[in-house]
Design a protein around this motif. Structure first.
Motif, PDB file in Angstrom:
ATOM      1  N   PHE A 173      25.473  23.710  85.229  1.00 56.16           N
ATOM      2  CA  PHE A 173      25.479  22.658  86.329  1.00 56.16           C
ATOM      3  C   PHE A 173      26.473  21.205  86.034  1.00 56.16           C
ATOM      4  O   PHE A 173      27.550  22.030  84.805  1.00 56.16           O
ATOM      5  CB  PHE A 173      23.816  22.055  85.441  1.00 56.16           C
ATOM      6  CG  PHE A 173      24.215  21.748  83.615  1.00 56.16           C
ATOM      7  CD1 PHE A 173      24.411  21.220  82.841  1.00 56.16           C
ATOM      8  CD2 PHE A 173      24.311  23.007  83.287  1.00 56.16           C
ATOM      9  CE1 PHE A 173      24.696  21.008  82.072  1.00 56.16           C
ATOM     10  CE2 PHE A 173      23.835  23.606  81.490  1.00 56.16           C
ATOM     11  CZ  PHE A 173      24.077  21.941  80.969  1.00 56.16           C
ATOM     12  N   ASP A 174      26.678  19.815  86.548  1.00 55.51           N
ATOM     13  CA  ASP A 174      27.192  18.962  85.923  1.00 55.51           C
ATOM     14  C   ASP A 174      26.151  18.153  85.510  1.00 55.51           C
ATOM     15  O   ASP A 174      24.971  18.250  85.692  1.00 55.51           O
ATOM     16  CB  ASP A 174      27.809  18.542  87.208  1.00 55.51           C
ATOM     17  CG  ASP A 174      28.413  19.546  88.235  1.00 55.51           C
ATOM     18  OD1 ASP A 174      29.401  19.753  87.269  1.00 55.51           O
ATOM     19  OD2 ASP A 174      28.286  19.663  89.135  1.00 55.51           O
ATOM     20  N   THR A 256      22.684  15.570  77.747  1.00 56.62           N
ATOM     21  CA  THR A 256      22.151  17.219  77.324  1.00 56.62           C
ATOM     22  C   THR A 256      21.920  16.906  75.758  1.00 56.62           C
ATOM     23  O   THR A 256      21.081  16.871  75.554  1.00 56.62           O
ATOM     24  CB  THR A 256      22.986  18.326  77.708  1.00 56.62           C
ATOM     25  OG1 THR A 256      23.976  18.383  77.089  1.00 56.62           O
ATOM     26  CG2 THR A 256      22.665  18.727  78.933  1.00 56.62           C
ATOM     27  N   ALA A 257      22.933  15.920  75.329  1.00 51.26           N
ATOM     28  CA  ALA A 257      22.916  15.891  73.767  1.00 51.26           C
ATOM     29  C   ALA A 257      21.976  14.467  73.309  1.00 51.26           C
ATOM     30  O   ALA A 257      21.600  14.029  72.519  1.00 51.26           O
ATOM     31  CB  ALA A 257      23.818  15.726  73.389  1.00 51.26           C
ATOM     32  N   LEU A 258      21.978  13.464  74.785  1.00 52.31           N
ATOM     33  CA  LEU A 258      21.199  11.982  74.204  1.00 52.31           C
ATOM     34  C   LEU A 258      20.417  11.749  73.271  1.00 52.31           C
ATOM     35  O   LEU A 258      20.301  11.400  72.391  1.00 52.31           O
ATOM     36  CB  LEU A 258      21.344  11.452  75.523  1.00 52.31           C
ATOM     37  CG  LEU A 258      20.999  10.402  75.088  1.00 52.31           C
ATOM     38  CD1 LEU A 258      21.901   9.268  74.633  1.00 52.31           C
ATOM     39  CD2 LEU A 258      20.800   9.377  76.921  1.00 52.31           C
ATOM     40  N   ALA A 300      22.766  34.293  84.841  1.00 56.34           N
ATOM     41  CA  ALA A 300      23.590  32.799  84.992  1.00 56.34           C
ATOM     42  C   ALA A 300      22.371  32.085  86.196  1.00 56.34           C
ATOM     43  O   ALA A 300      22.174  31.148  86.129  1.00 56.34           O
ATOM     44  CB  ALA A 300      24.693  32.338  86.255  1.00 56.34           C
ATOM     45  N   ALA A 301      21.911  33.224  87.042  1.00 53.35           N
ATOM     46  CA  ALA A 301      20.641  32.173  88.062  1.00 53.35           C
ATOM     47  C   ALA A 301      19.532  31.945  87.697  1.00 53.35           C
ATOM     48  O   ALA A 301      19.060  31.217  87.661  1.00 53.35           O
ATOM     49  CB  ALA A 301      20.534  33.383  88.884  1.00 53.35           C
ATOM     50  N   THR A 302      19.206  33.083  86.640  1.00 56.86           N
ATOM     51  CA  THR A 302      17.789  32.583  85.598  1.00 56.86           C
ATOM     52  C   THR A 302      18.124  31.420  84.971  1.00 56.86           C
ATOM     53  O   THR A 302      17.301  30.542  84.603  1.00 56.86           O
ATOM     54  CB  THR A 302      17.051  33.498  84.830  1.00 56.86           C
ATOM     55  OG1 THR A 302      17.584  35.192  85.552  1.00 56.86           O
ATOM     56  CG2 THR A 302      16.392  33.381  84.025  1.00 56.86           C
ATOM     57  N   VAL A 306      16.078  27.870  84.646  1.00 57.20           N
ATOM     58  CA  VAL A 306      15.368  27.484  83.092  1.00 57.20           C
ATOM     59  C   VAL A 306      16.034  25.776  82.915  1.00 57.20           C
ATOM     60  O   VAL A 306      15.091  25.060  81.943  1.00 57.20           O
ATOM     61  CB  VAL A 306      14.898  28.141  81.964  1.00 57.20           C
ATOM     62  CG1 VAL A 306      14.162  29.325  82.023  1.00 57.20           C
ATOM     63  CG2 VAL A 306      16.762  28.710  81.831  1.00 57.20           C
ATOM     64  N   LEU A 307      17.283  25.958  82.567  1.00 59.37           N
ATOM     65  CA  LEU A 307      18.149  24.546  83.122  1.00 59.37           C
ATOM     66  C   LEU A 307      17.549  23.261  83.742  1.00 59.37           C
ATOM     67  O   LEU A 307      18.234  22.546  83.516  1.00 59.37           O
ATOM     68  CB  LEU A 307      19.616  25.062  82.573  1.00 59.37           C
ATOM     69  CG  LEU A 307      20.346  25.612  81.694  1.00 59.37           C
ATOM     70  CD1 LEU A 307      21.815  25.891  82.358  1.00 59.37           C
ATOM     71  CD2 LEU A 307      19.949  25.605  79.881  1.00 59.37           C
ATOM     72  N   ALA A 308      16.585  23.624  84.946  1.00 58.74           N
ATOM     73  CA  ALA A 308      16.993  22.408  86.062  1.00 58.74           C
ATOM     74  C   ALA A 308      15.827  21.467  84.913  1.00 58.74           C
ATOM     75  O   ALA A 308      16.005  20.156  85.080  1.00 58.74           O
ATOM     76  CB  ALA A 308      16.203  23.308  86.516  1.00 58.74           C
TER      77      ALA A 308
END
Length: 317
Positions: A173-174, A256-258, A300-302, A306-308
């Protein structure tokens, strides 16, 4: 006790190396034999055979204890590396035969670990129950060295991974960088600031060795700012945020850290850049040609699924 001769050394056997390492670690033949589940005569014979094969004395035997000779200490280092490589070989073959089983050594950079690991660990627990995940939080240079040496299997870090050894990078991801300032700062709460505001700000950085420091410096230097000379630096993002809360300046946080970092105090305000905001790409890095490449691609695909849920833009392979 073996003596050096003029003949060429013979290649040691794995059993001999294992026996020697056990004796070196325990400094006692009886304890080493008990630890390895062999008899003391068999263990002593294996060490003597190793000395005979190499034509060198590795061990000094006394009535009370065992001492390793200076040459033996050097042989011990090689023996450990050889045995570790053999173990890695068998683990990789087993993993190729049965994906998502056995040990997997995952390296993670400190500016990613606290924010993504809970999701990664939950994923492994729920979907890959036979995978023995070992997590190593280290800075990027150390992670890349560990990957090249075989100590680590896959890395979770900012891409491109870089380093002297080639890697196979798999994007996930970006994410944008967010400017964090005290709540009474004139920019507090704005969502459209241009990057050149950095010219007039005291931007606090992590200490050297963090890739996030280098990324923040690149962003500042793009607009002509250079905060590298600041004497105020932090070892981690949590400390960096506390410095901002204390009024010492501002800093750049990955999106992601905010929530995690800003949630620890009410003395912070987020400032968002006008599009296109500066950011970074996060992904996996593996050794090119690894036998587990297909497994890493599936992992990575999985992960992307979940990171979405995070404030990121998923990057498909």
């Amino acid at each position: 006790m073996a003596n050096a001769t003029s003949r060429s050394p013979r290649t040691p056997t794995v059993a001999q190396l294992k026996a020697f390492v056990a004796v070196a670690e325990h400094r006692h033949f009886r304890e080493a034999a008990a630890a390895t589940g062999t008899s003391q005569p068999a263990l002593s014979g294996a060490v003597a055979a190793l000395e005979e094969s190499l034509g060198a004395q590795l061990v000094e035997r006394t009535t009370r204890r065992v001492m390793i000779t200076p040459l033996g200490e050097r042989v011990l280092e090689h023996s450990r590396r050889v045995l570790a490589s053999l173990q890695a070989l068998t683990e990789e073959v087993e993993a190729a035969r049965r994906p998502f089983t056995g040990p997997l050594h995952l390296g993670v950079i400190p500016t990613v670990a606290p924010y993504l690991l809970p999701i990664v660990l939950r994923l492994v627990r729920d979907r890959y129950r036979e995978l023995e995940l070992h997590v190593h939080e280290e800075r990027t240079p150390s992670l890349l060295e560990g990957l090249a040496a075989g100590r680590l299997d896959v890395l979770l870090l900012a891409l491109p991974a870089g380093g002297s050894a080639p890697t196979r990078d798999i994007p996930l991801f970006d994410e944008d960088f967010v400017l964090v300032a005290p709540p009474d700062h004139e920019l507090a709460g704005r969502i459209d600031v241009p990057r050149d505001v950095l010219l007039d700000l005291d931007v606090l950085l992590l200490e050297e060795g963090h890739c996030l420091r280098d990324q923040a410096l690149d962003i500042c230097r793009e607009v002509g700012a250079d905060p590298a000379g600041s004497t105020t630096r932090a070892a981690g993002l949590s400390t960096l945020v506390q410095l901002v809360a204390g009024g010492l300046g501002v800093t750049l946080l990955p999106a992601t850290a905010l929530d995690v970092e800003a949630g620890r105090t009410d003395r912070l305000a987020a400032v968002r850049f006008a599009p296109p905001a500066p950011g970074r790409r996060i992904g996996l890095a593996t050794r090119p040609g690894s036998a587990r490449s297909a497994e890493y691609d599936r992992f990575a695909a999985t992960l992307r699924e979940v990171l979405a849920e995070l404030p990121v833009r998923i990057v498909e392979a």
